[in-house]
Design a protein around this motif. Structure first.
Motif, PDB file in Angstrom:
ATOM      1  N   UNK A  51       0.839  -1.205   0.000  1.00 40.89           N
ATOM      2  CA  UNK A  51       0.000   0.000   0.000  1.00 40.89           C
ATOM      3  C   UNK A  51       0.873   1.253   0.000  1.00 40.89           C
ATOM      4  N   UNK A  52       1.886   1.281   0.849  1.00 37.68           N
ATOM      5  CA  UNK A  52       2.788   2.429   0.900  1.00 37.68           C
ATOM      6  C   UNK A  52       3.540   2.574  -0.424  1.00 37.68           C
ATOM      7  N   UNK A  53       3.989   1.457  -0.998  1.00 38.61           N
ATOM      8  CA  UNK A  53       4.688   1.517  -2.286  1.00 38.61           C
ATOM      9  C   UNK A  53       3.762   2.044  -3.379  1.00 38.61           C
ATOM     10  N   UNK A  54       2.510   1.631  -3.378  1.00 44.96           N
ATOM     11  CA  UNK A  54       1.554   2.125  -4.372  1.00 44.96           C
ATOM     12  C   UNK A  54       1.283   3.610  -4.210  1.00 44.96           C
ATOM     13  N   UNK A  55       1.146   4.068  -2.964  1.00 48.79           N
ATOM     14  CA  UNK A  55       0.931   5.493  -2.736  1.00 48.79           C
ATOM     15  C   UNK A  55       2.138   6.320  -3.156  1.00 48.79           C
ATOM     16  N   UNK A  56       3.332   5.817  -2.868  1.00 49.36           N
ATOM     17  CA  UNK A  56       4.542   6.519  -3.315  1.00 49.36           C
ATOM     18  C   UNK A  56       4.631   6.560  -4.831  1.00 49.36           C
ATOM     19  N   UNK A  57       4.257   5.469  -5.486  1.00 47.48           N
ATOM     20  CA  UNK A  57       4.258   5.441  -6.946  1.00 47.48           C
ATOM     21  C   UNK A  57       3.291   6.479  -7.504  1.00 47.48           C
ATOM     22  N   UNK A  58       2.085   6.549  -6.951  1.00 41.80           N
ATOM     23  CA  UNK A  58       1.121   7.554  -7.395  1.00 41.80           C
ATOM     24  C   UNK A  58       1.634   8.971  -7.126  1.00 41.80           C
ATOM     25  N   UNK A  59       2.293   9.177  -6.004  1.00 41.50           N
ATOM     26  CA  UNK A  59       2.861  10.482  -5.690  1.00 41.50           C
ATOM     27  C   UNK A  59       3.927  10.873  -6.707  1.00 41.50           C
ATOM     28  N   UNK A  60       4.841   9.963  -7.021  1.00 47.75           N
ATOM     29  CA  UNK A  60       5.904  10.263  -7.979  1.00 47.75           C
ATOM     30  C   UNK A  60       5.347  10.502  -9.382  1.00 47.75           C
ATOM     31  N   UNK A  61       4.330   9.743  -9.768  1.00 46.69           N
ATOM     32  CA  UNK A  61       3.708   9.962 -11.077  1.00 46.69           C
ATOM     33  C   UNK A  61       3.051  11.339 -11.116  1.00 46.69           C
ATOM     34  N   UNK A  62       2.351  11.704 -10.057  1.00 52.30           N
ATOM     35  CA  UNK A  62       1.722  13.022  -9.991  1.00 52.30           C
ATOM     36  C   UNK A  62       2.738  14.147 -10.030  1.00 52.30           C
ATOM     37  N   UNK A  63       3.830  14.011  -9.290  1.00 55.09           N
ATOM     38  CA  UNK A  63       4.879  15.034  -9.294  1.00 55.09           C
ATOM     39  C   UNK A  63       5.515  15.127 -10.676  1.00 55.09           C
ATOM     40  N   UNK A  64       5.753  13.995 -11.326  1.00 56.81           N
ATOM     41  CA  UNK A  64       6.346  13.993 -12.661  1.00 56.81           C
ATOM     42  C   UNK A  64       5.439  14.717 -13.651  1.00 56.81           C
ATOM     43  N   UNK A  65       4.146  14.416 -13.620  1.00 56.37           N
ATOM     44  CA  UNK A  65       3.199  15.077 -14.530  1.00 56.37           C
ATOM     45  C   UNK A  65       3.141  16.574 -14.235  1.00 56.37           C
ATOM     46  N   UNK A  66       3.171  16.940 -12.951  1.00 56.35           N
ATOM     47  CA  UNK A  66       3.144  18.349 -12.591  1.00 56.35           C
ATOM     48  C   UNK A  66       4.379  19.081 -13.117  1.00 56.35           C
ATOM     49  N   UNK A  67       5.552  18.471 -12.970  1.00 55.22           N
ATOM     50  CA  UNK A  67       6.787  19.101 -13.445  1.00 55.22           C
ATOM     51  C   UNK A  67       6.775  19.232 -14.960  1.00 55.22           C
ATOM     52  N   UNK A  68       6.329  18.209 -15.666  1.00 59.08           N
ATOM     53  CA  UNK A  68       6.284  18.266 -17.126  1.00 59.08           C
ATOM     54  C   UNK A  68       5.311  19.343 -17.583  1.00 59.08           C
TER      55      UNK A  68
END
Length: 84
Positions: A55-72
């Motif tokens: 669960x924590x790994x999935x939440x971190x993955x979603x966080x990193x994907x969101x941050x990546x999309x935001x930066x792009x």
């Protein structure tokens, strides 16, 4: 064509994934059928971590994907033209 470094890194990632899959499968599927006083239990975390870690790994993955999309999106933003 992949370079030698790419192949080594790819092999390492596949090997790591295989070891992680086998460990998690043994932990979740096989370990409940082994007596709790058996010595193999010392190599595995308590069972509640079997849910918490993914669960924590999935939440971190979603966080990193969101941050990546935001930066792009932030970098591809065009400045607004000033109308004089």
């Amino acid at each position: 064509m992949a370079t030698a470094t790419d192949r080594v890194v790819g092999f390492g990632l596949v090997a790591f994934s295989l070891v992680l899959f086998v460990y998690y499968t043994l932990w979740i599927i096989v370990l409940p059928f082994i007596d709790s006083d058996h010595s193999i239990h010392q190599y595995f975390l308590p069972r509640e971590y079997a849910v918490i870690i993914p669960v924590v790994a999935g939440l971190l993955l979603l966080l990193f994907i969101g941050v990546f999309i935001m930066v792009v999106m932030w970098k591809s933003r065009k400045p607004a033209k000033k109308s004089d």
